[in-house]
Design a protein around this motif. Structure first.
Motif: not given
Lengths: 117, 105
Positions: A37, A39, A45, A47, A50, A58, A94, A101-105, A107-108, B36, B46, B91
Motif C-alpha cells: 500500500v 501513500q 492510502l 492499495w 497483493a 493482484y 508500506y 480475508d484480506g485485512v491488512a493486520a 504494517w511495516g 485503520y 488496524l 478489504f
C-alpha cells in the motif's frame, strides 16, 4: 512478535526501476497473503498490489504492467519490482501482512520512494 | 469498482467527548469493512475488521458498526492520543476511503 520491515526505497529518475523488499518475522509466512500500500505525501492510502501465500498476484490498475510482486517463502520476504517509474509513483510504500480475508493486520514502517528528475 | 466515501473530512471534538465517523460504500460490501488509524509520521494501524470486531489490543471505546453500504466508527471518552486520520477499507477489494482527520481540542 509479528513484524514486517520494508527496505529498498530511494531517489530515482522517471523511467528508472527500483525493487522494494519486505522481510517478515514472527509468523508462518507462507500461510498469509501480503500486500503493498502506498501513500503519496499528504494524501490517503492507495492499495498497490497483493500476493497470496501460493503466489497469486493482484494489482491496482495504476501499476499493472509496470510493477511486479513476488515472494520467496524460504526467505520470508516479499518483493515489489517497480519499473518505468513515474513522478506520481512518489510515495511511502508500506508492506502489510494480511489475514486470509484480506485485512491488512500488521504494517511495516514504510519506505520512501521519490521519483524526480 | 467500489468507491468508499468517508465523512466528515475533518472532525474536531473536545477531550472526553464522542466522535462518530462515517464510511459509505457505493454498493453493498456486507461486513467486509476495516478501519485503520494513522497518527502523524506513523504507519496505519488496524482498529476494526469485519465491520465491528476490534483488533487485538484496541480499547473497547472504539466501536464499529454497520453493514451493506453504511458504516460507522464511534470513539468515546476521547483522549489527545486519538488525534489521527482514520481510514475505512473494503478489504475484499482493497479499496480505501479518503480518510477523516480527527482533532481533539
Amino acid at each position: 512478535e509479528v513484524q514486517v520491515l520494508e527496505s529498498g526505497g530511494g531517489l530515482v529518475q522517471p523511467g528508472e526501476s527500483l525493487r522494494l523488499s519486505c522481510a517478515a518475522s514472527g509468523f508462518t509466512f507462507s500461510n498469509y497473503p501480503m500486500s503493498w500500500v502506498r501513500q503519496a505525501p499528504g494524501k490517503g492510502l492507495d492499495w498497490v498490489s497483493a500476493i497470496t501465500g501460493s503466489g497469486v498476484r493482484y494489482y491496482a490498475e495504476s501499476v499493472k504492467g509496470r510493477f511486479t510482486t513476488s515472494r520467496d517463502n524460504s526467505r520470508n520476504t516479499v518483493y515489489l519490482q517497480m519499473d518505468s517509474l513515474r513522478v506520481d509513483d512518489t510515495a511511502i510504500y508500506y508492506c502489510a501482512k494480511e489475514t486470509p480475508d484480506g485485512v491488512a493486520a500488521v504494517w511495516g514502517q514504510g519506505t520512501l520512494v521519490t521519483v524526480s528528475s | 469498482e467500489i468507491v468508499m466515501t468517508q465523512s466528515p473530512v475533518t472532525l474536531s471534538v473536545s477531550p472526553g467527548g464522542r466522535a462518530t465517523l462515517s464510511c459509505r460504500a457505493s454498493q453493498s460490501i456486507s461486513t467486509n469493512l476495516a478501519w485503520y488509524q494513522q497518527k502523524p509520521g506513523q504507519a496505519p494501524r488496524l482498529l476494526i475488521y469485519g465491520a465491528s470486531t476490534r483488533a487485538t489490543g484496541i480499547p473497547a471505546r472504539f466501536v464499529g458498526s454497520g453493514s451493506g453500504t453504511e458504516f460507522t466508527l464511534s470513539i468515546s471518552s476521547l483522549q489527545s492520543e486519538d488525534s489521527a486520520v482514520y481510514f475505512c477499507q473494503q478489504f475484499k477489494g482493497w479499496h480505501f476511503g479518503q480518510g477523516t482527520r480527527l482533532e481533539i481540542k
